[in-house]
Design a protein around this motif. Structure first.
Motif, PDB file in Angstrom:
ATOM      1  N   LEU A  65       0.833  -1.204   0.000  1.00  0.00           N
ATOM      2  CA  LEU A  65       0.000   0.000   0.000  1.00  0.00           C
ATOM      3  C   LEU A  65       0.868   1.254   0.000  1.00  0.00           C
ATOM      4  CD1 LEU A  65      -2.712  -1.089   2.605  1.00  0.00           C
ATOM      5  CD2 LEU A  65      -3.056  -0.795   0.145  1.00  0.00           C
ATOM      6  N   LYS A  66       1.960   1.204   0.755  1.00  0.00           N
ATOM      7  CA  LYS A  66       2.862   2.351   0.827  1.00  0.00           C
ATOM      8  C   LYS A  66       3.552   2.553  -0.534  1.00  0.00           C
ATOM      9  CE  LYS A  66       5.571   4.662   4.354  1.00  0.00           C
ATOM     10  NZ  LYS A  66       6.912   4.929   3.822  1.00  0.00           N
ATOM     11  N   PHE A  67       3.950   1.454  -1.146  1.00  0.00           N
ATOM     12  CA  PHE A  67       4.570   1.536  -2.474  1.00  0.00           C
ATOM     13  C   PHE A  67       3.592   2.136  -3.489  1.00  0.00           C
ATOM     14  CE2 PHE A  67       5.460  -0.262  -6.687  1.00  0.00           C
ATOM     15  CZ  PHE A  67       6.793   0.076  -6.852  1.00  0.00           C
ATOM     16  N   PHE A  68       2.342   1.676  -3.452  1.00  0.00           N
ATOM     17  CA  PHE A  68       1.318   2.194  -4.372  1.00  0.00           C
ATOM     18  C   PHE A  68       1.044   3.682  -4.140  1.00  0.00           C
ATOM     19  CE2 PHE A  68      -0.949  -2.156  -4.972  1.00  0.00           C
ATOM     20  CZ  PHE A  68      -0.058  -2.476  -5.973  1.00  0.00           C
ATOM     21  N   THR A  69       1.199   4.122  -2.894  1.00  0.00           N
ATOM     22  CA  THR A  69       0.946   5.524  -2.556  1.00  0.00           C
ATOM     23  C   THR A  69       2.104   6.416  -3.000  1.00  0.00           C
ATOM     24  OG1 THR A  69      -0.372   4.855  -0.660  1.00  0.00           O
ATOM     25  CG2 THR A  69       0.471   7.101  -0.634  1.00  0.00           C
ATOM     26  N   GLU A  70       3.321   5.927  -2.764  1.00  0.00           N
ATOM     27  CA  GLU A  70       4.501   6.775  -2.970  1.00  0.00           C
ATOM     28  C   GLU A  70       5.054   6.723  -4.394  1.00  0.00           C
ATOM     29  OE1 GLU A  70       6.081   6.846   1.652  1.00  0.00           O
ATOM     30  OE2 GLU A  70       7.198   5.671   0.175  1.00  0.00           O
ATOM     31  N   ASN A  71       4.390   5.969  -5.277  1.00  0.00           N
ATOM     32  CA  ASN A  71       4.844   5.900  -6.664  1.00  0.00           C
ATOM     33  C   ASN A  71       3.686   6.185  -7.620  1.00  0.00           C
ATOM     34  OD1 ASN A  71       7.797   4.880  -6.649  1.00  0.00           O
ATOM     35  ND2 ASN A  71       6.746   3.652  -5.099  1.00  0.00           N
ATOM     36  N   TYR A  72       4.020   6.688  -8.786  1.00  0.00           N
ATOM     37  CA  TYR A  72       2.997   6.983  -9.796  1.00  0.00           C
ATOM     38  C   TYR A  72       2.293   5.706 -10.233  1.00  0.00           C
ATOM     39  CZ  TYR A  72       4.268  11.837 -10.603  1.00  0.00           C
ATOM     40  OH  TYR A  72       4.461  13.185 -10.462  1.00  0.00           O
ATOM     41  N   PRO A  73       0.988   5.807 -10.535  1.00  0.00           N
ATOM     42  CA  PRO A  73       0.289   4.644 -11.109  1.00  0.00           C
ATOM     43  C   PRO A  73       0.779   4.408 -12.538  1.00  0.00           C
ATOM     44  CG  PRO A  73      -1.267   6.398 -10.465  1.00  0.00           C
ATOM     45  CD  PRO A  73       0.108   6.980 -10.423  1.00  0.00           C
ATOM     46  N   LYS A  74       0.471   3.230 -13.042  1.00  0.00           N
ATOM     47  CA  LYS A  74       0.651   2.982 -14.472  1.00  0.00           C
ATOM     48  C   LYS A  74      -0.235   3.948 -15.230  1.00  0.00           C
ATOM     49  CE  LYS A  74       1.520  -1.961 -14.458  1.00  0.00           C
ATOM     50  NZ  LYS A  74       0.942  -2.953 -13.596  1.00  0.00           N
ATOM     51  N   ASN A  75       0.222   4.398 -16.391  1.00  0.00           N
ATOM     52  CA  ASN A  75      -0.692   5.237 -17.153  1.00  0.00           C
ATOM     53  C   ASN A  75      -1.740   4.398 -17.872  1.00  0.00           C
ATOM     54  OD1 ASN A  75      -1.423   7.932 -17.765  1.00  0.00           O
ATOM     55  ND2 ASN A  75      -1.018   7.402 -19.875  1.00  0.00           N
ATOM     56  N   TYR A  76      -1.353   3.239 -18.356  1.00  0.00           N
ATOM     57  CA  TYR A  76      -2.317   2.351 -19.012  1.00  0.00           C
ATOM     58  C   TYR A  76      -2.402   1.059 -18.201  1.00  0.00           C
ATOM     59  CZ  TYR A  76      -4.441  -0.670 -22.531  1.00  0.00           C
ATOM     60  OH  TYR A  76      -5.266  -1.539 -23.187  1.00  0.00           O
TER      61      TYR A  76
ATOM     62  N   HIS B  26       7.414  11.208 -19.323  1.00  0.00           N
ATOM     63  CA  HIS B  26       7.420  11.586 -17.913  1.00  0.00           C
ATOM     64  C   HIS B  26       8.417  10.717 -17.159  1.00  0.00           C
ATOM     65  CE1 HIS B  26       4.052  14.313 -18.063  1.00  0.00           C
ATOM     66  NE2 HIS B  26       3.319  13.426 -18.686  1.00  0.00           N
ATOM     67  N   GLY B  27       8.848  11.222 -15.993  1.00  0.00           N
ATOM     68  CA  GLY B  27       9.608  10.359 -15.098  1.00  0.00           C
ATOM     69  C   GLY B  27       8.633   9.538 -14.277  1.00  0.00           C
ATOM     70  N   GLY B  28       9.155   8.849 -13.274  1.00  0.00           N
ATOM     71  CA  GLY B  28       8.290   8.204 -12.298  1.00  0.00           C
ATOM     72  C   GLY B  28       7.565   6.970 -12.771  1.00  0.00           C
ATOM     73  N   ASN B  29       8.110   6.281 -13.760  1.00  0.00           N
ATOM     74  CA  ASN B  29       7.441   5.066 -14.210  1.00  0.00           C
ATOM     75  C   ASN B  29       8.046   3.825 -13.562  1.00  0.00           C
ATOM     76  OD1 ASN B  29       9.716   5.759 -15.754  1.00  0.00           O
ATOM     77  ND2 ASN B  29       9.214   4.189 -17.240  1.00  0.00           N
ATOM     78  N   ILE B  30       8.496   4.013 -12.326  1.00  0.00           N
ATOM     79  CA  ILE B  30       9.155   2.923 -11.592  1.00  0.00           C
ATOM     80  C   ILE B  30       8.228   1.718 -11.454  1.00  0.00           C
ATOM     81  CG2 ILE B  30       8.471   3.657  -9.246  1.00  0.00           C
ATOM     82  CD1 ILE B  30      12.034   2.687 -10.130  1.00  0.00           C
ATOM     83  N   ILE B  31       6.917   1.966 -11.442  1.00  0.00           N
ATOM     84  CA  ILE B  31       5.955   0.878 -11.249  1.00  0.00           C
ATOM     85  C   ILE B  31       6.021  -0.122 -12.407  1.00  0.00           C
ATOM     86  CG2 ILE B  31       3.874   1.874 -12.352  1.00  0.00           C
ATOM     87  CD1 ILE B  31       2.462   1.016  -9.584  1.00  0.00           C
ATOM     88  N   PHE B 255       4.375  15.896  -0.584  1.00  0.00           N
ATOM     89  CA  PHE B 255       3.707  14.995   0.353  1.00  0.00           C
ATOM     90  C   PHE B 255       3.805  13.525  -0.070  1.00  0.00           C
ATOM     91  CE2 PHE B 255       1.869  19.168   1.157  1.00  0.00           C
ATOM     92  CZ  PHE B 255       2.051  19.259   2.531  1.00  0.00           C
ATOM     93  N   ALA B 256       4.569  13.286  -1.136  1.00  0.00           N
ATOM     94  CA  ALA B 256       4.943  11.918  -1.541  1.00  0.00           C
ATOM     95  C   ALA B 256       3.748  10.996  -1.754  1.00  0.00           C
ATOM     96  CB  ALA B 256       5.916  11.310  -0.518  1.00  0.00           C
ATOM     97  N   MET B 257       2.763  11.466  -2.519  1.00  0.00           N
ATOM     98  CA  MET B 257       1.614  10.598  -2.775  1.00  0.00           C
ATOM     99  C   MET B 257       1.207  10.595  -4.248  1.00  0.00           C
ATOM    100  SD  MET B 257      -1.333  12.767  -0.716  1.00  0.00           S
ATOM    101  CE  MET B 257      -0.463  12.935   0.838  1.00  0.00           C
ATOM    102  N   PRO B 258       2.174  10.342  -5.157  1.00  0.00           N
ATOM    103  CA  PRO B 258       1.820  10.324  -6.588  1.00  0.00           C
ATOM    104  C   PRO B 258       0.776   9.267  -6.922  1.00  0.00           C
ATOM    105  CG  PRO B 258       4.026   9.425  -6.247  1.00  0.00           C
ATOM    106  CD  PRO B 258       3.601  10.050  -4.949  1.00  0.00           C
ATOM    107  N   GLY B 259       0.716   8.209  -6.126  1.00  0.00           N
ATOM    108  CA  GLY B 259      -0.224   7.131  -6.416  1.00  0.00           C
ATOM    109  C   GLY B 259      -1.662   7.470  -6.085  1.00  0.00           C
ATOM    110  N   LEU B 260      -1.895   8.578  -5.356  1.00  0.00           N
ATOM    111  CA  LEU B 260      -3.255   8.843  -4.864  1.00  0.00           C
ATOM    112  C   LEU B 260      -4.033   9.867  -5.670  1.00  0.00           C
ATOM    113  CD1 LEU B 260      -2.792   8.762  -0.989  1.00  0.00           C
ATOM    114  CD2 LEU B 260      -3.562   6.955  -2.507  1.00  0.00           C
TER     115      LEU B 260
END
Lengths: 397, 397
Positions: A65-76, B26-31, B255-260
């Protein structure tokens, strides 16, 4: 009109409102009563089994959950779209993901920019709001269905709809139909859908079919009318490829995730691609995508939900029918539209009384074509349905 | 143009694309590298402290998470907006919440529907995409900033911007400026912002100021130029109330919440209300709203973050400056734009090399006005920054 709207931005006193208070126009505002209020929410039509057990496992994994919060979602959200393709037997290029059915309703309406919009009523308020929220507001025609026809789209209402299309609809205009309908919960048969699609195709206009509740009765979906696949065994008509059909689906109801905002649409590939490419980036959160993906893959949960809700509905309906002051509108979804037949009671009084018993219902007095005698309730767990019945039985006139 | 776009929907072969592959723009595609890949993401500019500890407590509460999932979000996130109002000293009616800064960029651009858009470059690609994704595409003017001026908006670039406004901008048109800029990370002073606002006001046009990285250097925010409050102690100019200024803020970075997906805008009350009322319902999930609310209330975390990142930046900058083949562009945000000065290396090679070391950087070759010699890195934890330096030191020519 465009000019007027545009120049309005620099004058501060312009009056504009298409957003009345939401607790009055939608159900499901249980969150306003607070977490742990204990109120049983019959106002939102959510699967009484709740979230898929496989999906809800993620909610126990703090690190994920923390990883999902602190990283960008997939765009697709490719895994989710692949799973949808498999679940529905519809090829990927016909699928467009969205941040809830509402996002798709707004995005599609803004993109098609219809001059005229027909809405079959009573129905979801957001069709109207989407048509009025555009830069260039659409002209809206409301086609009512009738109690005398159990609010089904047939005969009288259908003929009014066809006439309205003939008289008012032009290229790129839109008809909104919910199937199953909401709040009435009944099914418009595929033959009727095809008849409407043909009429609209003559005008080069679109049918937006909102199948948000279709997972509860999947056999009636019109999804194969777009791609024309998987229909070989039950041919209804010579022509299946309706490129003027857009179907909206929701993960909210059947998969019990209203809080996560995820839905999808079926449309011809050009349109599905256009909608996806012109919408905001990262619109579906990682948590939503993961939970939606796991839910749609949870065959056991899907099967159990369908069987159980069918059974619960039947049992609840039988008990509701025994309440003398209620008339239950026949339907097929996981909820009931009910008319109060006793003169001294209305939906507002009933809602207040039931709230004191810890029950929230949806007063349908503000739906177009209904009045303060109507309310809607979801099918919930047996114990909750029985509690509801027991509270109704206490009402004496 | 409108007619052409509209009729295009019924022809299936229309070609349209404003959405190149996101891992390239974009950056941030670590997922995409997978959960638990272990790659250190210098490509997205996120607070190295991660989520507020107070906020992350929610992620341990399974029952609450399940409740947030299985129930509709609030339609208006009042506690969050109240907290923002307190945090910024800006009255509530000037604040509009959004599903991330991107949603606001798209919504505002669609709503203003400018004929012409000026973008100060190099900058965030979504300004351009929002202007091109509209039903009626805007004409876009790109104003470059220059290496010779450290990519600041001043002298040469500022005079080009002012000329471009004079020559091309009409009523309801838009200028996009990021402040701090991204990827360069420098601040445009308030005096310059006011100069641009005055010029635009003559034309009845808007400045959309993207302050997504402003929490890292809050003193430079232009937020009080809209409401005109809280500026008594440092008057810059006779006129403070710029009703043609719209400020976009993000919860993603600091606030480190790109996923939200949560952000907000400051605008004059009429516009803030209009944006809120014409956008989709339930657009911010309950989890996002709760985490954003708790984060903005976590004073200790905010203070610690500001101090720590300032210190980390200074230390990292000193070490980077000692790398002979790099030129560090001076800036104020939590990241560095860097030019490779050695002829035999470019950002693509460097990115590939560092990826083998478990480090992801942002190749800036596809930013307008930059080339394949530029890359961007975030300020991260000391040990990670030091690891980055150690890998750079291994490069021999």
């Amino acid at each position: 009109m465009l000019e007027k709207n545009q120049t309005a931005f620099l004058s501060i006193n312009e009056n504009f409102s298409v957003n009345p208070r939401y607790d009055e126009i939608h159900g499901g505002n249980i969150i306003d009563y607070g977490y742990e209020s204990g109120i049983i929410d019959f106002s939102a039509n959510i699967n009484p089994l709740g979230l898929s057990p496989k999906a809800s496992e993620i909610l126990k994994d703090f690190n994920k959950l923390k990883f999902f919060t602190e990283n960008y979602p997939k765009n697709y959200p490719e895994p989710f779209v692949n799973a949808l393709s498999f679940y529905h037997g519809v090829e990927k290029q016909f699928i467009c993901e969205g941040a809830g059915a509402s996002e798709l309703i707004f995005n599609i309406t803004a993109r098609l920019n219809p001059k005229n919009v027909i809405i079959v009523e009573p129905s979801f308020y957001e069709y109207e709001r989407a048509a009025l929220s555009k830069l260039q507001k659409s002209k809206i025609f409301h086609i009512n269905t009738y109690l005398s026809e159990n609010f089904e789209l047939k005969e009288k209402s259908l003929s009014k709809l066809i006439n309205c299309i003939s008289e008012n609809i032009v290229e790129n205009d839109v008809v909104f139909i919910a199937n199953p309908s909401n709040p009435a919960g009944n099914i418009t048969p595929l033959q009727t859908i095809i008849k409407i699609l043909k009429k609209l195709k003559e005008k080069k206009a679109f049918l937006i079919l909102d199948e948000s509740f279709m997972d509860f009765c999947e056999d009636f979906s019109a999804k194969h009318l777009i791609a024309g696949t998987s229909l070989d065994d039950k041919k209804l008509d010579g022509t299946y490829k309706f490129d003027n059909l857009i179907i909206i689906r929701s993960m909210t109801k059947f998969f019990a995730m209203p809080g996560l905002r995820i839905g999808y649409a079926f449309a011809k590939p050009f349109l599905a691609k256009l909608l996806s490419e012109t919408s905001i980036p990262w619109k579906i959160t990682s948590l939503s995508e993961q939970i939606a993906y796991l839910s749609i893959c949870d065959d056991d949960y899907i099967l159990r939900s369908r069987l159980l809700i069918k059974e619960l509905r039947k049992d609840f309906e039988n008990k509701l029918k025994k309440i003398r002051f209620l008339r239950i509108i026949p339907g097929s979804a996981n909820f009931f539209l009910i008319k109060i037949t006793n003169e001294s009671l209305n939906a507002k009084n009933l809602k207040n009384y039931l709230l004191e018993c810890g029950i929230l219902i949806r007063n349908c007095g503000n739906y177009r074509g209904l009045n303060d005698k109507y309310f809607r309730i979801a099918v919930r767990k047996k114990s909750e349905n029985d509690y509801f019945i027991s509270r109704l039985k206490k009402i004496k006139f």
